[in-house]
Design an enzyme around this catalytic site. Structure first.
Site, PDB file in Angstrom:
ATOM      1  N   HIS A   1       0.548  -5.336   2.573  1.00 49.17           N
ATOM      2  CA  HIS A   1       1.287  -4.631   3.540  1.00 49.17           C
ATOM      3  C   HIS A   1       2.788  -5.384   3.430  1.00 49.17           C
ATOM      4  O   HIS A   1       3.134  -6.350   2.817  1.00 49.17           O
ATOM      5  CB  HIS A   1       0.792  -4.726   4.915  1.00 49.17           C
ATOM      6  CG  HIS A   1      -0.704  -4.507   4.854  1.00 49.17           C
ATOM      7  ND1 HIS A   1      -1.130  -3.304   5.479  1.00 49.17           N
ATOM      8  CD2 HIS A   1      -1.730  -5.394   4.608  1.00 49.17           C
ATOM      9  CE1 HIS A   1      -2.536  -3.097   5.222  1.00 49.17           C
ATOM     10  NE2 HIS A   1      -2.938  -4.388   4.816  1.00 49.17           N
TER      11      HIS A   1
ATOM     12  N   ARG B   1      -5.925   1.121   4.258  1.00 44.34           N
ATOM     13  CA  ARG B   1      -4.897   1.733   3.556  1.00 44.34           C
ATOM     14  C   ARG B   1      -4.586   0.649   2.203  1.00 44.34           C
ATOM     15  O   ARG B   1      -4.105   1.112   1.206  1.00 44.34           O
ATOM     16  CB  ARG B   1      -3.674   1.672   4.190  1.00 44.34           C
ATOM     17  CG  ARG B   1      -3.276   0.749   4.943  1.00 44.34           C
ATOM     18  CD  ARG B   1      -2.056   1.145   6.358  1.00 44.34           C
ATOM     19  NE  ARG B   1      -1.489  -0.131   6.894  1.00 44.34           N
ATOM     20  CZ  ARG B   1      -1.817  -0.490   7.974  1.00 44.34           C
ATOM     21  NH1 ARG B   1      -3.421  -0.062   8.347  1.00 44.34           N
ATOM     22  NH2 ARG B   1      -1.386  -1.342   8.810  1.00 44.34           N
TER      23      ARG B   1
ATOM     24  N   GLU C   1      -1.495  -6.523   7.959  1.00 34.42           N
ATOM     25  CA  GLU C   1      -0.119  -6.390   8.115  1.00 34.42           C
ATOM     26  C   GLU C   1       0.280  -7.182   9.423  1.00 34.42           C
ATOM     27  O   GLU C   1      -0.792  -7.627  10.260  1.00 34.42           O
ATOM     28  CB  GLU C   1       0.142  -4.909   8.569  1.00 34.42           C
ATOM     29  CG  GLU C   1       1.251  -4.393   8.982  1.00 34.42           C
ATOM     30  CD  GLU C   1       2.423  -4.788   8.154  1.00 34.42           C
ATOM     31  OE1 GLU C   1       2.796  -5.922   7.879  1.00 34.42           O
ATOM     32  OE2 GLU C   1       3.214  -3.918   7.623  1.00 34.42           O
TER      33      GLU C   1
ATOM     34  N   HIS D   1       0.901  -1.161   0.072  1.00 34.36           N
ATOM     35  CA  HIS D   1       0.053  -0.045  -0.133  1.00 34.36           C
ATOM     36  C   HIS D   1       0.702   1.407   0.031  1.00 34.36           C
ATOM     37  O   HIS D   1       1.803   1.494   0.374  1.00 34.36           O
ATOM     38  CB  HIS D   1      -0.764   0.101   1.279  1.00 34.36           C
ATOM     39  CG  HIS D   1      -0.118   0.154   2.519  1.00 34.36           C
ATOM     40  ND1 HIS D   1       0.442   1.204   3.106  1.00 34.36           N
ATOM     41  CD2 HIS D   1      -0.057  -0.669   3.517  1.00 34.36           C
ATOM     42  CE1 HIS D   1       0.987   1.069   4.301  1.00 34.36           C
ATOM     43  NE2 HIS D   1       0.570  -0.032   4.382  1.00 34.36           N
TER      44      HIS D   1
END
Length: 239
Positions: free
Chosen positions: A181, A60, A87, A9
């Site tokens: 991520h 995100r 993440e 991202h």
């Protein structure tokens, strides 16, 4: 042979503020949105077509995927979200400024928490509002699977079943994009390229720079490159 595109991202607000983000949901910055759109333009320029897309449950990464697909004129592509692509969870470090945490605990200890393969940060208490059990988006995830902290090793352990059960079969139908991520993508790279435990934490995927991996029929990498060579970082060797 299928191709796999990995997109980390774009810059998030807590990236900008130098804070441990993990499973906390934060928006992209203006720069992050521009990075996501630029990633889509780079993917479009390859001429590749895609069968499906995947992302995490975090804004995100979702926003990065949407902006990239918009730039590709491909918003119609099937999209699937999974917490398994989230993440790495930074436990009790979540929300803390990285520099201030190093001053408090020592740079060496923080480096271990951030960069060791199998040593996680201190865990969150179950009652802590930062624990994912208190987030409605994970209401259908079995509570014993929700992490209170993670190392890269345990991040890989949750990502790998999703790769095997969902993403790998999708690659049998065509090319795939994953927007996720730094650590969930690092875990996938470790698996695909058989990167040793001792060196995987040295693999750094830049934000918003698509990593194009060409796979053979057994889903083994046979080619790899960043689409923006000016922002490329060292790539793992082909297995």
């Amino acid at each position: 042979m299928p191709s796999l595109v990995l997109i980390r991202h774009g810059q998030s607000q807590w990236n900008l503020e130098n804070r441990f983000t993990g499973w906390h949901d934060v928006p992209l910055t203006e720069r992050g949105e521009a990075e996501a759109s630029a990633a889509g333009a780079l993917i479009a320029a390859t001429g590749l077509t895609f069968a499906s897309t995947f992302t995490s449950m975090q804004t995100r990464a979702i926003r990065t995927l949407w902006l990239a697909l918009t730039a590709m004129d491909a918003c119609w592509l099937p999209e699937e979200k999974s917490w398994r692509l989230n993440e790495r969870h930074y436990g009790a470090l979540t929300g803390l400024n990285k520099a201030e945490t190093a001053e408090r605990h020592g740079a060496a200890q923080v480096h271990i928490w951030r960069r060791s393969y199998d040593i996680p940060p201190p865990a969150l208490e179950a009652s802590d509002p930062r624990h994912p059990a208190h987030d409605a988006r994970y209401a259908t995830v079995p509570q014993d699977l929700l992490p209170a902290t993670e190392s890269l090793k345990t991040t890989l352990e949750r990502v790998l079943p999703y790769w095997q059960d969902t993403i790998a079969p999708a690659l049998g139908q065509g090319n795939v994009i994953i927007a996720a991520h730094g650590n969930s993508l690092r875990a996938l790279v470790k698996h695909l390229f058989a990167v040793p435990d001792a060196t995987i934490t040295e693999v750094e995927i830049p934000t918003g720079n698509p990593l194009l991996i060409d796979l053979d029929e057994a889903l083994r990498p046979v080619g790899v490159r960043y689409l923006d060579p000016e922002r490329a970082t060292p790539l793992p060797a082909l297995p």
